[in-house]
Motif scaffolding. Structure first.
Motif, PDB file in Angstrom:
ATOM      1  N   LEU A 377      -3.495  -5.539  -8.704  1.00 10.26           N
ATOM      2  CA  LEU A 377      -2.811  -6.466  -7.821  1.00 10.26           C
ATOM      3  C   LEU A 377      -3.048  -7.911  -8.257  1.00 10.26           C
ATOM      4  O   LEU A 377      -4.015  -8.189  -8.975  1.00 10.26           O
ATOM      5  CB  LEU A 377      -3.298  -6.279  -6.377  1.00 10.26           C
ATOM      6  CG  LEU A 377      -3.106  -4.881  -5.782  1.00 10.26           C
ATOM      7  CD1 LEU A 377      -3.710  -4.807  -4.386  1.00 10.26           C
ATOM      8  CD2 LEU A 377      -1.631  -4.505  -5.747  1.00 10.26           C
ATOM      9  N   PRO A 378      -2.182  -8.841  -7.840  1.00  5.61           N
ATOM     10  CA  PRO A 378      -2.369 -10.253  -8.224  1.00  5.61           C
ATOM     11  C   PRO A 378      -3.722 -10.785  -7.777  1.00  5.61           C
ATOM     12  O   PRO A 378      -4.177 -10.510  -6.661  1.00  5.61           O
ATOM     13  CB  PRO A 378      -1.225 -10.964  -7.478  1.00  5.61           C
ATOM     14  CG  PRO A 378      -0.196  -9.912  -7.250  1.00  5.61           C
ATOM     15  CD  PRO A 378      -0.957  -8.641  -7.043  1.00  5.61           C
ATOM     16  N   GLY A 379      -4.361 -11.547  -8.639  1.00  2.94           N
ATOM     17  CA  GLY A 379      -5.640 -12.156  -8.294  1.00  2.94           C
ATOM     18  C   GLY A 379      -6.759 -11.161  -8.081  1.00  2.94           C
ATOM     19  O   GLY A 379      -7.739 -11.463  -7.384  1.00  2.94           O
ATOM     20  N   ASN A 380      -6.650  -9.957  -8.655  1.00  5.14           N
ATOM     21  CA  ASN A 380      -7.667  -8.906  -8.496  1.00  5.14           C
ATOM     22  C   ASN A 380      -7.926  -8.568  -7.031  1.00  5.14           C
ATOM     23  O   ASN A 380      -9.047  -8.259  -6.624  1.00  5.14           O
ATOM     24  CB  ASN A 380      -8.982  -9.332  -9.165  1.00  5.14           C
ATOM     25  CG  ASN A 380      -8.854  -9.454 -10.666  1.00  5.14           C
ATOM     26  OD1 ASN A 380      -8.176  -8.658 -11.311  1.00  5.14           O
ATOM     27  ND2 ASN A 380      -9.492 -10.464 -11.235  1.00  5.14           N
ATOM     28  N   GLN A 381      -6.861  -8.617  -6.215  1.00  5.14           N
ATOM     29  CA  GLN A 381      -6.998  -8.322  -4.788  1.00  5.14           C
ATOM     30  C   GLN A 381      -7.438  -6.889  -4.524  1.00  5.14           C
ATOM     31  O   GLN A 381      -7.984  -6.594  -3.455  1.00  5.14           O
ATOM     32  CB  GLN A 381      -5.666  -8.591  -4.078  1.00  5.14           C
ATOM     33  CG  GLN A 381      -5.263 -10.053  -4.077  1.00  5.14           C
ATOM     34  CD  GLN A 381      -3.852 -10.246  -3.574  1.00  5.14           C
ATOM     35  OE1 GLN A 381      -3.007  -9.357  -3.684  1.00  5.14           O
ATOM     36  NE2 GLN A 381      -3.572 -11.414  -3.028  1.00  5.14           N
ATOM     37  N   GLU A 382      -7.221  -5.998  -5.494  1.00  2.29           N
ATOM     38  CA  GLU A 382      -7.613  -4.602  -5.303  1.00  2.29           C
ATOM     39  C   GLU A 382      -9.125  -4.452  -5.105  1.00  2.29           C
ATOM     40  O   GLU A 382      -9.574  -3.456  -4.537  1.00  2.29           O
ATOM     41  CB  GLU A 382      -7.144  -3.747  -6.481  1.00  2.29           C
ATOM     42  CG  GLU A 382      -7.832  -4.028  -7.802  1.00  2.29           C
ATOM     43  CD  GLU A 382      -7.197  -5.158  -8.588  1.00  2.29           C
ATOM     44  OE1 GLU A 382      -7.558  -5.334  -9.774  1.00  2.29           O
ATOM     45  OE2 GLU A 382      -6.340  -5.866  -8.022  1.00  2.29           O
ATOM     46  N   HIS A 383      -9.909  -5.435  -5.546  1.00  2.00           N
ATOM     47  CA  HIS A 383     -11.361  -5.380  -5.368  1.00  2.00           C
ATOM     48  C   HIS A 383     -11.774  -5.573  -3.915  1.00  2.00           C
ATOM     49  O   HIS A 383     -12.920  -5.293  -3.554  1.00  2.00           O
ATOM     50  CB  HIS A 383     -12.043  -6.432  -6.234  1.00  2.00           C
ATOM     51  CG  HIS A 383     -11.831  -6.235  -7.701  1.00  2.00           C
ATOM     52  ND1 HIS A 383     -12.016  -7.232  -8.626  1.00  2.00           N
ATOM     53  CD2 HIS A 383     -11.437  -5.140  -8.398  1.00  2.00           C
ATOM     54  CE1 HIS A 383     -11.752  -6.763  -9.842  1.00  2.00           C
ATOM     55  NE2 HIS A 383     -11.395  -5.502  -9.726  1.00  2.00           N
ATOM     56  N   HIS A 384     -10.843  -6.032  -3.079  1.00  2.00           N
ATOM     57  CA  HIS A 384     -11.147  -6.306  -1.680  1.00  2.00           C
ATOM     58  C   HIS A 384     -10.312  -5.447  -0.735  1.00  2.00           C
ATOM     59  O   HIS A 384     -10.168  -5.757   0.437  1.00  2.00           O
ATOM     60  CB  HIS A 384     -10.911  -7.790  -1.385  1.00  2.00           C
ATOM     61  CG  HIS A 384     -11.573  -8.709  -2.358  1.00  2.00           C
ATOM     62  ND1 HIS A 384     -12.941  -8.821  -2.446  1.00  2.00           N
ATOM     63  CD2 HIS A 384     -11.057  -9.526  -3.312  1.00  2.00           C
ATOM     64  CE1 HIS A 384     -13.246  -9.682  -3.403  1.00  2.00           C
ATOM     65  NE2 HIS A 384     -12.134 -10.121  -3.944  1.00  2.00           N
ATOM     66  N   ALA A 385      -9.759  -4.342  -1.267  1.00  2.00           N
ATOM     67  CA  ALA A 385      -8.920  -3.451  -0.463  1.00  2.00           C
ATOM     68  C   ALA A 385      -9.339  -2.010  -0.727  1.00  2.00           C
ATOM     69  O   ALA A 385      -9.411  -1.577  -1.875  1.00  2.00           O
ATOM     70  CB  ALA A 385      -7.445  -3.649  -0.813  1.00  2.00           C
ATOM     71  N   ASP A 386      -9.623  -1.277   0.334  1.00  2.00           N
ATOM     72  CA  ASP A 386     -10.063   0.122   0.206  1.00  2.00           C
ATOM     73  C   ASP A 386      -8.912   1.118   0.293  1.00  2.00           C
ATOM     74  O   ASP A 386      -9.098   2.299   0.004  1.00  2.00           O
ATOM     75  CB  ASP A 386     -11.080   0.455   1.300  1.00  2.00           C
ATOM     76  CG  ASP A 386     -12.400  -0.255   1.082  1.00  2.00           C
ATOM     77  OD1 ASP A 386     -12.695  -0.594  -0.081  1.00  2.00           O
ATOM     78  OD2 ASP A 386     -13.126  -0.486   2.062  1.00  2.00           O
ATOM     79  N   GLY A 387      -7.731   0.667   0.706  1.00  2.00           N
ATOM     80  CA  GLY A 387      -6.608   1.589   0.870  1.00  2.00           C
ATOM     81  C   GLY A 387      -6.019   1.492   2.267  1.00  2.00           C
ATOM     82  O   GLY A 387      -6.749   1.364   3.254  1.00  2.00           O
ATOM     83  N   THR A 388      -4.697   1.541   2.339  1.00  2.00           N
ATOM     84  CA  THR A 388      -3.988   1.403   3.610  1.00  2.00           C
ATOM     85  C   THR A 388      -3.697   2.771   4.219  1.00  2.00           C
ATOM     86  O   THR A 388      -3.306   3.703   3.512  1.00  2.00           O
ATOM     87  CB  THR A 388      -2.668   0.645   3.407  1.00  2.00           C
ATOM     88  OG1 THR A 388      -2.957  -0.641   2.854  1.00  2.00           O
ATOM     89  CG2 THR A 388      -1.920   0.485   4.718  1.00  2.00           C
ATOM     90  N   ASP A 389      -3.880   2.880   5.538  1.00  2.00           N
ATOM     91  CA  ASP A 389      -3.536   4.094   6.276  1.00  2.00           C
ATOM     92  C   ASP A 389      -2.501   3.772   7.340  1.00  2.00           C
ATOM     93  O   ASP A 389      -2.580   2.730   8.006  1.00  2.00           O
ATOM     94  CB  ASP A 389      -4.764   4.685   6.970  1.00  2.00           C
ATOM     95  CG  ASP A 389      -5.785   5.218   5.980  1.00  2.00           C
ATOM     96  OD1 ASP A 389      -5.409   6.056   5.152  1.00  2.00           O
ATOM     97  OD2 ASP A 389      -6.950   4.784   6.052  1.00  2.00           O
ATOM     98  N   GLU A 390      -1.536   4.668   7.521  1.00  3.37           N
ATOM     99  CA  GLU A 390      -0.607   4.553   8.641  1.00  3.37           C
ATOM    100  C   GLU A 390      -0.512   5.912   9.334  1.00  3.37           C
ATOM    101  O   GLU A 390      -0.486   6.961   8.694  1.00  3.37           O
ATOM    102  CB  GLU A 390       0.773   4.080   8.194  1.00  3.37           C
ATOM    103  CG  GLU A 390       1.553   5.067   7.346  1.00  3.37           C
ATOM    104  CD  GLU A 390       3.010   4.671   7.142  1.00  3.37           C
ATOM    105  OE1 GLU A 390       3.374   3.521   7.469  1.00  3.37           O
ATOM    106  OE2 GLU A 390       3.792   5.515   6.665  1.00  3.37           O
ATOM    107  N   TYR A 391      -0.480   5.851  10.658  1.00  2.00           N
ATOM    108  CA  TYR A 391      -0.385   7.043  11.492  1.00  2.00           C
ATOM    109  C   TYR A 391       0.865   6.906  12.359  1.00  2.00           C
ATOM    110  O   TYR A 391       1.088   5.844  12.962  1.00  2.00           O
ATOM    111  CB  TYR A 391      -1.630   7.186  12.365  1.00  2.00           C
ATOM    112  CG  TYR A 391      -2.925   7.157  11.590  1.00  2.00           C
ATOM    113  CD1 TYR A 391      -3.503   8.329  11.107  1.00  2.00           C
ATOM    114  CD2 TYR A 391      -3.566   5.943  11.329  1.00  2.00           C
ATOM    115  CE1 TYR A 391      -4.697   8.291  10.393  1.00  2.00           C
ATOM    116  CE2 TYR A 391      -4.749   5.903  10.615  1.00  2.00           C
ATOM    117  CZ  TYR A 391      -5.313   7.077  10.150  1.00  2.00           C
ATOM    118  OH  TYR A 391      -6.492   7.038   9.439  1.00  2.00           O
TER     119      TYR A 391
END
Length: 485
Positions: A377-391
């Motif tokens: 992701l831009p700016g290495n944002q993936e290092h601060h995201a564990d994954g999105t969940d939707e219910y």
């Protein structure tokens, strides 16, 4: 004060403005607006939501035509002594039309299907008065000047920040009914991403007061005034240095030391004002970015009596964005013309189930997950995201033979840390409510109307300049038509 900070916006201010993951729009039909749990559908929007389910459609052509409109805002309420208490910075986004098309052809056990839609981004976000992180930098100037002998109590500045982002997607694939209960799908999705960013910092003014320098506390242009003052102080420093040499040559070392100290002090003040003048000079950024990627897609579907279920897998989409820069006055190389950077669409999995409790009453549930940590992701944002969940959950009720009323609820959690969230990147956990109705005018034409309302959970964090509370609002409507022939 670092003026260039206001332009660190790539992939942030114009991020996803719809339902779904960090940069994925899942609301691809009006049927979704009125009942969000669509991952097990075998109706006309199945080419996107449950492509394997197209194998259970009736023979013939099935089309779904949709258009949605959204009104949204992102705002930061800042408590800071720099703003004399509390100040609100708001960015607004209006999307007048977000079209999508689904098509499927079914014959025997085979179905070929495809879709087109805006699968990420979705409009222009406009901060007409900037955001707190870079106004706070400007707001620190009065204190900085006062500390250096220029009594200053007020500032003014023209700030603006705009971001536009779209990811256009086309999907195509085929599903085959393996037996009476199971079907499978293989396909691919082509994504074309385009971003446009504009940032402006202009007309910075302050009201310095210093009798010796002829400043009376009036609002003046900061850059021109500070450059003039810097030159004047540099000249005085040179005169003091010359006097120090003269007294030293005459043997008056005490007086020479005094003039030498004065020269050093004047040089420091001159350099300080020169630095501030450079930082508050007018700056502008105007850059377009484009890129594309291809995503393998697979799915399976299940159908038995009153029960249907679906599963869809989308692999990570690698997208490399390239700059087409018209203006870059901010001194940051990553905005130079021709520079490339990754901006992936994370891999995702979707699961859904629908059960017809009665002939005219159906309930649905679903789950989606995005593997944000795996993407680049831009700016290495993936290092601060564990994954999105939707219910998701929804229900539909048919009445008077041709009418259907429906409603649904979606809960989205992004699992982000403080280093991801900022006034330029406001992604908040939310609950979305959808409702609407469908009217089957004939055996081959059905009209859909939907309303979408999202309620976001505020997020508060501390910054060096104060405390920020992030807020969002979103509502949308849509109309569409399903055709079978």
């Amino acid at each position: 004060m670092k003026a260039h900070k206001i332009f660190v916006i790539t992939g942030a201010i114009a991020a996803n403005v719809m339902a779904g993951g960090l940069n994925t729009n899942t609301n691809q039909s009006i049927a979704y607006q009125r009942n969000v749990a669509r991952y097990a559908t075998t109706e006309n929007d199945a080419p996107y939501f449950n492509p394997a389910g197209t194998a259970f459609m009736k023979d013939g052509w099935h089309l779904s035509l949709n258009s949605q409109a959204f009104w949204q805002s992102r705002s930061t309420v800042t408590e800071s002594p720099l703003f004399d208490g509390e100040k609100k910075f708001e960015g607004k986004a209006q999307i007048p039309a977000m079209p999508s098309i689904h098509a499927a052809w079914h014959h025997g056990k085979l179905a070929i299907s495809g879709y087109f839609g805006i699968l990420g981004g979705g409009g222009k976000l406009n901060y007409t008065k900037g955001i707190p992180s870079f106004e706070a930098a400007v707001a620190q100037i009065p204190g900085l000047l006062s500390q250096n002998g220029l009594e200053t109590s007020a500032y003014d500045v023209d700030l603006s920040l705009k971001g536009t982002s779209y990811v256009y997607g086309i999907g195509l694939g085929a599903a085959y009914q393996i037996n009476d209960m199971f079907s499978a799908y293989l396909g691919a999705k082509f994504s074309y991403a385009t971003n446009h960013y504009e940032g402006k910092l202009k007309n910075v003014q302050v009201n310095p007061k210093n009798a010796q320098l002829g400043l009376k506390g009036d609002m003046v242009k900061a850059a021109a005034t500070f450059n003039a003052l810097s030159d004047a102080l540099a000249e005085k420093a040179e005169q003091a240095a010359g006097a120090a040499k003269q007294y030293a040559a005459a043997g008056d070392m005490q007086t020479a030391a005094q003039y030498e100290a004065q020269a050093k002090e004047l040089i420091i003040k001159s350099k300080t004002l020169e630095s501030v003048a450079e930082q508050v000079s007018d700056r502008e950024l105007d850059v377009d970015q484009t890129g594309w990627g291809i995503t393998p897609v697979a799915g399976i579907a299940f159908k038995y009596k009153r029960l249907t279920a679906g599963l869809k897998l989308e692999y990570n989409t690698s997208i490399e964005m390239e700059n087409d820069t018209k203006v870059n006055e901010v001194g940051l190389a990553n905005y130079d013309d021709g520079v490339k950077a990754n901006s992936d669409i994370p891999a995702s999995i979707y699961m859904g189930i629908t059960y017809a409790m009665l002939d005219n009453f159906r309930v649905s549930a679903g789950y989606g997950h995005w593997f944000d940590w795996y993407a680049d992701l831009p700016g290495n944002q993936e290092h601060h995201a564990d994954g999105t969940d939707e219910y998701l959950a929804g229900m539909e009720f048919d009445f008077l033979s041709r009418w259907t009323v429906s409603g649904g609820l979606q809960y989205s959690r992004y699992h982000l840390d403080d280093k991801y969230l900022s006034d330029m990147n406001i992604m908040l956990d939310n609950v979305t409510l959808g409702c609407g109705f469908a009217f089957r005018a004939t055996d081959w034409v059905k009209f859909n109307v939907g309303y979408f309302h999202t309620i976001y959970q505020d997020w508060t964090e501390k910054e060096t300049y104060g405390k920020n509370t992030y807020k969002r609002t979103s509502r949308g409507i849509g109309i569409g038509a399903d055709l079978d022939f």
